[in-house]
Design an enzyme around this catalytic site. Structure first.
Site, PDB file in Angstrom:
ATOM      1  N   SER A 148       9.035  31.119  55.927  1.00  0.00           N
ATOM      2  CA  SER A 148      10.399  31.627  55.883  1.00  0.00           C
ATOM      3  C   SER A 148      10.417  32.989  56.563  1.00  0.00           C
ATOM      4  O   SER A 148       9.366  33.634  56.699  1.00  0.00           O
ATOM      5  CB  SER A 148      10.861  31.766  54.429  1.00  0.00           C
ATOM      6  N   TYR A 161      10.017  35.168  45.004  1.00  0.00           N
ATOM      7  CA  TYR A 161      10.052  34.220  46.120  1.00  0.00           C
ATOM      8  C   TYR A 161       9.466  34.864  47.371  1.00  0.00           C
ATOM      9  O   TYR A 161       8.665  34.254  48.077  1.00  0.00           O
ATOM     10  CB  TYR A 161      11.493  33.770  46.371  1.00  0.00           C
TER      11      TYR A 161
END
Length: 244
Positions: A148, A161
């Site tokens: 990501s 996260y």
């Protein structure tokens, strides 16, 4: 590529029922490859099989419900893959989950960090290691981790996260270094905000997001290069930039 050249080479995709995972499954099926995929929901996998086998002539899709935040489910899935008796050509570690929030607001027992590490990092570790011996023995193959932009950028609401995604990129870089001389290629894919169910209900136009199909095409393109070259990282953002 001729289907006779692809039909014996297995593509493995985790988190394959929706979003980027689904797009990757569809892209390789269209190219004639058999695919093994997992996801937590048996119902979602059933829908995936029904829709993609209807869309793609002679599609060969093997699915298994598995929650890869659980080590025993990772072991069950890799055993399922190996039992198919096909050499693994590509592994796409796509399973993941996002819980927004600030570290200072997370539970004091550390449960949120452990949850994010389990699903975003340890799932990739626990699926990759059992499949590595076969890849190394054949001296070929390609491992993708779907990271990501949160793997390289700290976001205000990223919390645990962001920690897990940074760690996933670190895992990928170490794996790449170890496998350089083995013939096995390793690629980290770092998409920005992608139009998937994770963004359902957000009041933003589609053009503010990356399309899952574009991420799948980037994976397939990196895989399609000659074995003498590897795309180590693919960074994909919306044309208009990150969401604020």
């Amino acid at each position: 590529m001729d289907r006779t050249q692809t039909s014996e080479k297995l593509i493995v995709v985790t988190g394959g029922s929706k979003g980027i995972g689904r797009a990757v499954v569809a892209r390789f099926l269209r190219a004639g490859y058999p695919v093994a995929a997992c996801a937590r929901s048996a119902a979602d996998l059933a829908i995936l099989t029904t829709e993609l086998t209807a869309d793609v002539l002679d599609a060969e899709l093997h699915t298994l419900p598995a929650d890869l935040s659980r080590p025993d489910d990772c072991a069950r899935f890799t055993a399922f893959v190996l039992a198919l008796g096909r050499p693994v050509e590509v592994l796409v570690n796509n399973a993941g989950a996002f819980l927004p929030g600030r570290l200072q607001d997370e539970p004091a027992d550390g449960s949120q960090l452990r949850q994010m590490l389990a699903v975003n990092l340890l799932s990739a570790y626990d699926v990759t290691l059992p499949l590595l011996p076969g890849l190394i023995a054949r001296g070929r193959g390609h491992i993708f981790t779907i990271c990501s932009t949160a793997s390289i950028t700290a976001y205000p609401n990223g919390g645990s996260y962001g920690i897990a995604k940074h760690a996933l990129l670190g895992f990928t870089k170490n794996l790449r270094e170890e496998l350089k001389t083995s013939g096995v290629r390793v690629t980290a894919v770092l998409p920005g905000p992608t139009l998937t169910a994770s963004w359902a209900g957000v009041d933003l136009p589609p053009e503010r997001f990356v399309q899952a199909e574009d991420v799948a095409e980037a994976v397939f393109s990196a895989f399609s290069m000659s074995p003498h070259a590897v795309v180590e990282e693919v960074l994909i953002r919306p044309q208009l930039g990150d969401l604020g």
